[in-house]
Design a protein around this motif. Structure first.
Motif, PDB file in Angstrom:
ATOM      1  N   UNK A   1       7.785  13.648   0.600  1.00 43.19           N
ATOM      2  CA  UNK A   1       9.082  13.733  -0.045  1.00 43.19           C
ATOM      3  C   UNK A   1      10.100  14.375   0.890  1.00 43.19           C
ATOM      4  N   UNK A   2      11.177  13.622   1.168  1.00 39.38           N
ATOM      5  CA  UNK A   2      12.251  14.177   1.986  1.00 39.38           C
ATOM      6  C   UNK A   2      13.267  14.817   1.065  1.00 39.38           C
ATOM      7  N   UNK A   3      13.696  16.010   1.437  1.00 39.20           N
ATOM      8  CA  UNK A   3      14.684  16.689   0.588  1.00 39.20           C
ATOM      9  C   UNK A   3      15.439  17.739   1.378  1.00 39.20           C
TER      10      UNK A   3
ATOM     11  N   UNK B   1       0.827  -1.217   0.000  1.00 39.39           N
ATOM     12  CA  UNK B   1       0.000   0.000   0.000  1.00 39.39           C
ATOM     13  C   UNK B   1       0.857   1.261   0.000  1.00 39.39           C
ATOM     14  N   UNK B   2       2.177   1.071   0.069  1.00 36.19           N
ATOM     15  CA  UNK B   2       3.089   2.209   0.131  1.00 36.19           C
ATOM     16  C   UNK B   2       4.117   2.094  -0.999  1.00 36.19           C
ATOM     17  N   UNK B   3       4.195   3.167  -1.815  1.00 35.35           N
ATOM     18  CA  UNK B   3       5.253   3.182  -2.838  1.00 35.35           C
ATOM     19  C   UNK B   3       6.489   3.851  -2.259  1.00 35.35           C
TER      20      UNK B   3
ATOM     21  N   UNK C   1       6.301   7.440  -0.859  1.00 39.27           N
ATOM     22  CA  UNK C   1       7.335   7.947   0.030  1.00 39.27           C
ATOM     23  C   UNK C   1       8.616   8.101  -0.772  1.00 39.27           C
ATOM     24  N   UNK C   2       9.125   9.342  -0.823  1.00 36.81           N
ATOM     25  CA  UNK C   2      10.270   9.600  -1.696  1.00 36.81           C
ATOM     26  C   UNK C   2      11.423  10.163  -0.880  1.00 36.81           C
ATOM     27  N   UNK C   3      12.548   9.434  -0.851  1.00 43.79           N
ATOM     28  CA  UNK C   3      13.709   9.874  -0.082  1.00 43.79           C
ATOM     29  C   UNK C   3      14.727  10.525  -1.012  1.00 43.79           C
TER      30      UNK C   3
END
Ligand code: ATP
Ligand code: MG
Lengths: 231, 302
Positions: A192-194, A80-82, A160-162
């Motif tokens: 999104x973490x940045x 359920x999480x990309x 979720x983008x790291x």
């Protein structure tokens, strides 16, 4: 939808990576998680897909809690999480199409659906024309698009983008951001973490600031001018 | 399900040189184990042949009557460990002796009368052909009426027994070393093939593949390695034994049961090796990421 309740995290050397973090992420929203290197951004993201667990406190994702989830429920949560990473994490020995189809194959998707869903995801990130290329034949931006397609093919409720643009040139970064907004418009939440603060200035979305493992006002992290920015 | 076989298939053909090395190594390891098995089989065979020759001859007094002989045969037959008895008369003994000597038969002309005593040949069951049992049986026969002497090569059998015990000890010792060595080699070889695809396992874990789904392709692949390795080494071993047996006729190959067991053993080794490797690999990936003091072992529910 996703909630952090008083979450603290100590790593092995007793390093306090997160300090009593309380957070709430709503459905379908676009969130930025900003902070300097070592602030604890990746730590927060990993807790969402339960790669790591809080030392204290509780993380709740949908119906699952970090306190009660069982080992064999984690795969179900992850469907359920990309998730996408700075280094893409593509399989080098297979082409673009197979990399995306792989995510469906390993969760036991029905054979007939795999092709359709894979092609849809590839076209959503505008990389269909390269579906037979191998990762080493692609630019950083293109590889990240493939990784996004792979994350989306399972139709997650959140992506979720790291640091997704960490290894991508400005041109590619712009394209990746456009794709992320596209996806968000279609209803998938984005986190999104940045530490690329310039990305935030020009775009919509809620901003969460993190400094030394504590939630702070985004403005405090950097001399960041967010005036005139709408959420 | 289709995926699992596809993936196994891919894993198998993608890395041809690595797979060949893997199969080669497993073949060598299992071949050494096979050499040992064939050696043991032949050792047992030699012992069996030697023990087959063990027989007990009961020499009778010259003046024994036919009734006495019949009684004696009956009595001997009831002793535990005696399979059958066979009476050999003076004349038959002489005939046998002549046959054995053949051209040297002229020697016999020296005797005017037949010097050979009548006897009863006693066949002993295989499991009673030990020095202890033979002595027990011989002691029981000795007290019967009409018995003169008993010969079962007691000295020779004691020596054989000692030798067999030493050989067995060495064989078992060697066997244990070889079994552990081949398990170790097979495990480590398969481990390398699993760890070479650590990245793939990591990604599967991240996209939400169930553990069994992650493991199955590797396990099947490991079993195929074990199967092929043992199959090839059986073939080589068979050819080797065939060649040797042309020079040394009494050399035998493993029997079909042993061959079956052998290939089964190889496949199981492949199974266990890959199963443990992939489990260890998954856990290592997770531990490494967690890297914390939390001994958080998640409950497994089935
Ligand atoms: N596995 C680990 N073992 C020990 N310490 C760790 C581990 N992972 C992270 N840390 C420490 O925890 C702190 C937070 O790490 P985290 O990776 O969350 O930071 P980040 O905000 O993602 O940084 P970056 O922008 O560099 O990716 C850092 O000080 C880091 O050194
Ligand atoms: Mg990070």
């Amino acid at each position: 939808m996703i909630e952090f309740r008083n979450v603290s995290k100590y790593y092995k050397n007793n390093w306090l990576a997160l300090n009593k973090v309380n957070l709430f992420f709503e459905k379908g929203q676009f969130y930025y998680l900003i902070g300097k290197s070592g602030a604890g951004k990746s730590t927060i993201l990993k807790m969402i897909y339960m790669d790591i667990f809080p030392s204290e406190g509780e993380v709740i994702v949908g119906n699952y809690s970090s306190k009660t989830i069982k080992q064999n429920e984690i795969p179900l949560l992850r469907r359920k999480i990309g998730v996408i990473f700075q280094d893409f994490k593509l399989l080098k020995d297979r082409n673009v199409y197979d990399n995306v189809a792989f995510a469906l194959q390993v969760i036991g998707e029905r054979y007939q659906n795999i092709r359709k869903k894979t092609l849809e995801a590839l076209s959503l990130v505008r990389i269909s024309h390269k579906r037979n290329s191998f990762p080493y034949q692609l630019s950083g931006g293109e590889q990240q698009k493939v990784a996004i397609a792979r994350a989306l093919v399972k139709e997650p409720f959140i992506l979720v983008a790291d640091e997704p643009t960490g290894n991508v040139d400005p041109e590619g970064t712009k394209e990746i951001m456009e794709i992320l907004f596209d996806i968000n418009t279609k209803g998938t939440a984005i986190l999104m973490a940045t530490h690329d603060y310039s990305l935030i200035k020009t775009s919509i979305g809620k901003v969460v600031g993190l400094r030394e493992g504590k939630i702070v006002k985004p403005e405090d992290i950097f001399k960041l001018d967010l005036s005139g920015r709408k959420e | 399900m289709i995926y699992i076989f596809q993936e196994t298939f891919k894993g198998f053909f993608k890395n041809k040189s690595m797979n060949l090395i893997t199969i080669g190594t497993i073949t060598v390891a299992i071949f050494i184990f096979g050499l040992f098995m064939a050696g043991t089989t032949n050792l047992l065979n030699v012992i069996r042949i030697a023990e087959d020759r063990i027989e007990m001859v009961v020499y009778l007094k010259e003046d024994i009557s036919e009734e006495q002989i019949e009684d004696l045969q009956k009595n001997i037959s009831t002793i535990l460990g005696v399979q059958s008895t066979q009476f050999v008369s003076k004349e038959e003994a002489l005939q046998q002796f002549k046959n054995d000597l053949k051209e040297d038969a002229t020697l016999l002309q020296a005797f005017e009368t037949n010097p050979l005593p009548p006897s009863i040949k006693v066949n002993i069951s295989m499991s009673f052909k030990t020095p202890e049992y033979l002595k027990e049986i011989s002691d029981k026969i000795k007290i019967f009426e009409g018995v003169d002497d008993i010969d079962y090569g007691s000295e020779w059998i004691k020596e054989l027994d000692k030798l067999v015990k030493i050989l067995f000890f060495i064989d078992i010792f060697l066997g244990i070393i070889i079994i552990f060595a081949s398990i170790f080699i097979v495990f480590n070889t398969i481990r390398l093939t699993v760890y070479a695809r650590k990245e793939q396992i990591d990604i599967m874990d991240l996209v939400g593949a169930k553990e069994t789904y992650i493991e199955l392709p590797y396990i099947i692949e490991g079993m195929v390695y074990g199967f092929l390795g043992s199959l090839i080494s059986t073939l080589i071993l068979y050819l080797l034994v065939e060649t040797i047996s042309k020079k040394i006729p009494n050399i035998i190959f493993m029997n079909s049961n042993a061959v079956f067991f052998f290939i089964f053993f190889g496949t199981i080794l492949g199974f266990i090796g890959s199963f443990l490797s992939v489990k260890q690999c998954i856990n290592e990936i997770r531990e490494m990421k967690r890297d914390d003091n939390l001994k958080r072992t998640l409950k497994k529910s089935f």
